[in-house]
Scaffold this motif. Structure first.
Motif, PDB file in Angstrom:
ATOM      1  N   MET A  90     -25.346  -9.187 -33.467  1.00 30.39           N
ATOM      2  CA  MET A  90     -24.190  -8.492 -33.572  1.00 30.39           C
ATOM      3  C   MET A  90     -23.568  -8.465 -32.260  1.00 30.39           C
ATOM      4  SD  MET A  90     -22.272  -5.416 -32.827  1.00 30.39           S
ATOM      5  CE  MET A  90     -23.477  -4.213 -32.804  1.00 30.39           C
ATOM      6  N   ASP A  94     -19.855 -10.562 -31.387  1.00 31.98           N
ATOM      7  CA  ASP A  94     -18.515  -9.566 -30.937  1.00 31.98           C
ATOM      8  C   ASP A  94     -18.075 -10.041 -29.431  1.00 31.98           C
ATOM      9  OD1 ASP A  94     -16.968  -7.202 -31.278  1.00 31.98           O
ATOM     10  OD2 ASP A  94     -17.869  -6.684 -29.460  1.00 31.98           O
ATOM     11  N   GLN A 104     -19.435  -3.280 -36.612  1.00 36.71           N
ATOM     12  CA  GLN A 104     -20.272  -2.905 -35.633  1.00 36.71           C
ATOM     13  C   GLN A 104     -21.041  -1.627 -35.963  1.00 36.71           C
ATOM     14  OE1 GLN A 104     -19.141  -2.993 -31.268  1.00 36.71           O
ATOM     15  NE2 GLN A 104     -17.237  -3.814 -32.026  1.00 36.71           N
ATOM     16  N   ASP A 218     -21.228  -6.697 -25.047  1.00 30.99           N
ATOM     17  CA  ASP A 218     -21.893  -6.028 -26.233  1.00 30.99           C
ATOM     18  C   ASP A 218     -23.218  -6.516 -26.756  1.00 30.99           C
ATOM     19  OD1 ASP A 218     -19.921  -4.596 -26.504  1.00 30.99           O
ATOM     20  OD2 ASP A 218     -18.830  -5.235 -28.081  1.00 30.99           O
ATOM     21  N   ASN A 222     -25.589  -2.933 -26.605  1.00 33.14           N
ATOM     22  CA  ASN A 222     -25.933  -2.678 -27.749  1.00 33.14           C
ATOM     23  C   ASN A 222     -27.434  -2.711 -28.051  1.00 33.14           C
ATOM     24  OD1 ASN A 222     -23.723  -1.897 -30.005  1.00 33.14           O
ATOM     25  ND2 ASN A 222     -23.117  -3.565 -28.728  1.00 33.14           N
TER      26      ASN A 222
END
Length: 350
Positions: A90, A94, A104, A218, A222
């Motif tokens: 993900m 992004d 997200q 990210d 994340n």
């Protein structure tokens, strides 16, 4: 104090993961430029030149190598690997082409559900100031997912300054490791993961410390947030800590910063989760004419003090921990009153 974890010296775990991350990071830069995962300057950004994202790839690569050399295989670990991969996937998407907040959140929730239902990592009991709280299904599932998603986004929002997210995350992982070693709890999955993450991020931090040559993106924030949440839950489940509150205290600075952001944007009638601004703690320090490096070091010091609070609490020095914690809260109150972190102060014109 036992400095052997899973039959391996602590220094060796840190060294191997550090070297892998340090060596892989330049390749992550090339990949980022090749796929245009680049942070271009704009009015919200602090960088003046295009900066490659995808630094999280080098952290993840070092994490995988560290796990292969020093980790242990079980159902919990497999669920963690699946969730971590979802965060990396993900994050990469992004960083290349920004995804919407809803997408997200969906990825984050799926990753959390994997560790809850497949890895059976849940928050069933919590001790706060001597009071025990028990959670049964489905509430334990809901609370666990909410906790994981909250921590992921807290860490993600803290990634606004060179070396900030990677630095405070390193402080977290090292503090978790220190507490576990002090309490002679070196056999849990949480301690080995914390050590692997410490070395992995430190190797990247060499490239990310001001002036940074690459960002976590990210992809990294994340993934790191996910691992912080999981290690907090594992530490609680394996009795590494007296309660889940201890590891969360270590994250005092980013949690308070996010809380201020939510309140600040709420007062302005803005969406607290999707409306960006430049009023975070690090922005306030920059407004006070501190350099990027000085601002970063100030936040590091405050976060280390929060880490000390958690260590004192964990080893039984509760009075000292509370006194230091209150002092830190007074410091943040002073920051609120002297800066624009919550309310805009109109400056008098000459």
């Amino acid at each position: 104090m036992n400095f052997i974890v899973n039959g391996h010296p602590v220094w060796l775990i840190l060294l191997i993961t550090f070297l892998v991350s340090f060596i892989v990071t330049p390749f992550a830069k090339k990949v980022a430029f090749h796929v245009d995962a680049v942070d271009y300057p704009n009015k919200r950004r602090l960088n003046n030149v295009p900066m490659p994202d995808l630094g999280g790839l080098s952290v993840f690569a070092a994490f995988l190598v560290g796990y292969m050399f020093f980790g242990q295989g079980n159902m919990q670990m497999l669920s963690i690997l699946i969730g971590a991969f979802l965060m990396i996937l993900m994050g990469m998407c992004d960083d290349i082409k920004p995804l919407g907040a809803k997408i997200q959140f969906i990825f984050q929730i799926i990753a959390a559900l994997v560790v809850v239902f497949y890895g059976h990592i849940t928050l069933d009991e919590l001790t706060v100031l001597g009071f025990n709280f028990y959670f049964s299904a489905p509430w334990s599932y809901l609370i666990t997912v909410l906790l994981i998603v909250t921590i992921i986004n807290t860490i993600n929002l803290s990634d606004g300054l060179d070396g900030l997210c990677s630095g405070i995350s390193t402080i977290y992982f090292l503090t978790v490791s220190i507490i576990a070693l002090i309490l002679n709890r070196a056999g849990g999955l949480d301690i080995i993961l914390a050590l692997i993450m410490s070395g992995s991020i430190l190797g990247f931090l060499v490239h990310n410390f001001p002036p940074a040559s690459i960002y976590l993106g990210d992809t990294g924030s994340n993934f790191i947030g996910f691992m912080i949440a999981i290690i907090s839950l594992l530490g609680f489940k394996t009795a590494t800590f007296q309660s889940l509150i201890i590891p969360l205290i270590i994250l005092g600075t980013p949690f308070i910063d996010v809380l201020f952001s939510i309140v600040r944007r709420g007062l302005k009638k803005q969406n607290p989760f999707t409306t960006p601004d430049r009023e975070h703690i690090h922005h306030q320090l920059l407004k006070m004419q501190f350099s990027t490096r000085s601002s970063l070091l100030i936040i590091y010091v405050v976060n280390v003090l929060f880490a000390i609070v958690s260590i004192l609490y964990a080893i039984g020095y509760t009075d000292y921990a509370i006194a230091l914690y209150i002092s830190l809260m007074v410091l943040f109150l002073f920051i609120v009153l002297k800066t624009d972190i919550l309310f805009h102060h109109h400056k008098k014109e000459d």
